[in-house]
Design an enzyme around this catalytic site. Structure first.
Site, mmCIF file in Angstrom:
data_model
loop_
_atom_site.group_PDB
_atom_site.id
_atom_site.type_symbol
_atom_site.label_atom_id
_atom_site.label_comp_id
_atom_site.label_asym_id
_atom_site.label_seq_id
_atom_site.Cartn_x
_atom_site.Cartn_y
_atom_site.Cartn_z
ATOM 1 N N HIS A 1 0.992 -1.375 -0.038
ATOM 2 C CA HIS A 1 -0.117 -0.028 -0.035
ATOM 3 C C HIS A 1 0.742 1.306 -0.381
ATOM 4 O O HIS A 1 0.190 2.273 -0.192
ATOM 5 C CB HIS A 1 -0.943 0.127 1.316
ATOM 6 C CG HIS A 1 -2.105 -0.883 1.198
ATOM 7 N ND1 HIS A 1 -2.913 -1.033 0.120
ATOM 8 C CD2 HIS A 1 -2.508 -1.759 2.097
ATOM 9 C CE1 HIS A 1 -3.674 -2.041 0.351
ATOM 10 N NE2 HIS A 1 -3.584 -2.417 1.515
ATOM 11 N N GLU B 1 -3.407 2.665 1.984
ATOM 12 C CA GLU B 1 -3.205 3.463 0.645
ATOM 13 C C GLU B 1 -3.593 4.972 0.838
ATOM 14 O O GLU B 1 -2.820 5.689 0.246
ATOM 15 C CB GLU B 1 -3.974 2.660 -0.171
ATOM 16 C CG GLU B 1 -3.657 3.275 -1.488
ATOM 17 C CD GLU B 1 -4.372 2.583 -2.633
ATOM 18 O OE1 GLU B 1 -4.577 3.051 -4.039
ATOM 19 O OE2 GLU B 1 -4.946 1.374 -2.347
ATOM 20 N N SER C 1 -4.829 -11.155 -0.976
ATOM 21 C CA SER C 1 -3.788 -11.051 0.016
ATOM 22 C C SER C 1 -4.049 -12.754 0.429
ATOM 23 O O SER C 1 -3.319 -13.331 1.317
ATOM 24 C CB SER C 1 -3.641 -10.277 1.217
ATOM 25 O OG SER C 1 -3.194 -9.270 0.847
#
Length: 289
Positions: free
Chosen positions: A73, A124, A259
């Site tokens: 991120h 992010e 993920s």
């Protein structure tokens, strides 16, 4: 029962790259190797990396200098500078698309006000808020527009995992209200493909299971999208959460966040089918019976 895997599943390119870079650092870096925060939103994978020597830290003051891996991120320029000044080597695993957008923010800040649409506390978004020389305003809903000045020209960026319909609603509202703006960020295709895939999957199945970290925004979003079809949906992290209720449907769809490892997905698939393991023939997009 049948288990159908989504045709877009397991790691996205950015997560896969971050993991490969971290593993290379563990293998080749001369000193201690650290991760600035959790490398990816997958506790199982992160725990294995910690067993290999990757220590999670939150600041350069906590540990002796070494190599620090920057998560996918990204982080702000101020954070990078703190680590460099403290004598650390940076291994920048920022997703290339996120990195591109950070560079665009720096480039456009001289001529435009920077507006980020996303969740204020998301990693992010935090990285986008700390680009040198680029003041950023973050909004998460249409109601936030009430405090946004109209006398500026905005370059608009959006968090890659932000809810698409909410983003589109905000953009329409900005247009209707007369704001001057343009969409400036490079769009990541992976979340869009994954969202479309989970919709296709839900239409084929009686119920859907989405596998991924409970702290994963993109996994939660996939579960929300699947639930919008009216089908029963569960968001689980691993096979230990599989229940008899989930096995009570003739056809179950299996999707994952960006993920989630294929190994975890296979274990969930096996538990649903009452098996200990699955062979190599069970590939994403194929049907297991």
């Amino acid at each position: 029962m049948r288990v159908i895997l989504s045709d877009v599943i397991t790691y996205c390119g950015g997560v896969d790259r971050a993991l490969r870079l971290a593993q290379a650092c563990l293998r080749d870096a001369p000193g201690p190797v650290y991760s600035l925060g959790q490398l990816i939103h997958n506790q199982e994978v992160c725990s294995r990396l910690e067993e290999k020597g990757l220590k999670v830290i939150t600041s350069p003051e906590d540990v002796p200098p070494g190599t620090v891996v920057i998560r996918a991120h990204g982080v702000g320029d101020d954070v990078k500078r703190r680590f460099l000044d403290a004598g650390f080597t940076l291994c920048d695993a920022t997703c290339p698309i996120v990195l591109h957008n950070l560079e665009r923010i720096k480039e456009l800040a001289a001529s435009h006000a920077i507006l980020v649409i996303g969740e204020k506390e998301h990693d992010e978004v935090r990285s986008m808020c700390h680009v040198d020389g680029a003041p950023v305003t973050v909004i998460s809903s249409v109601s936030d527009l009430s405090s946004l000045p109209k006398d500026k020209s905005y370059a608009v960026f959006v968090q890659t995992t932000f809810e698409v319909s909410t983003y589109e609603t905000i953009i329409r509202a900005m247009g209707d209200a007369g704001y001057q703006f343009f969409s400036a960020n490079k769009v990541c295709a992976s979340p869009i493909k994954r969202r479309n895939a989970v919709l296709r999957l839900a239409r084929q199945c009686d119920a859907v299971i989405v596998v991924g970290g409970k702290n994963s925004a993109n996994t939660a979003m996939l579960a929300h999208i699947a639930a919008s079809t009216g089908k029963p949906v569960w968001h689980i992290e691993n096979e230990s959460e599989v229940t008899d209720q989930m096995r009570g449907y003739a056809t179950v769809g299996l999707a994952s966040g960006t993920s989630t490892s294929l190994e975890t997905i296979r274990r969930v698939q096996a538990r649903l089918l009452g098996k200990d393991a699955l062979g190599a023939e069970h590939e994403p997009g194929k049907v297991s019976q």
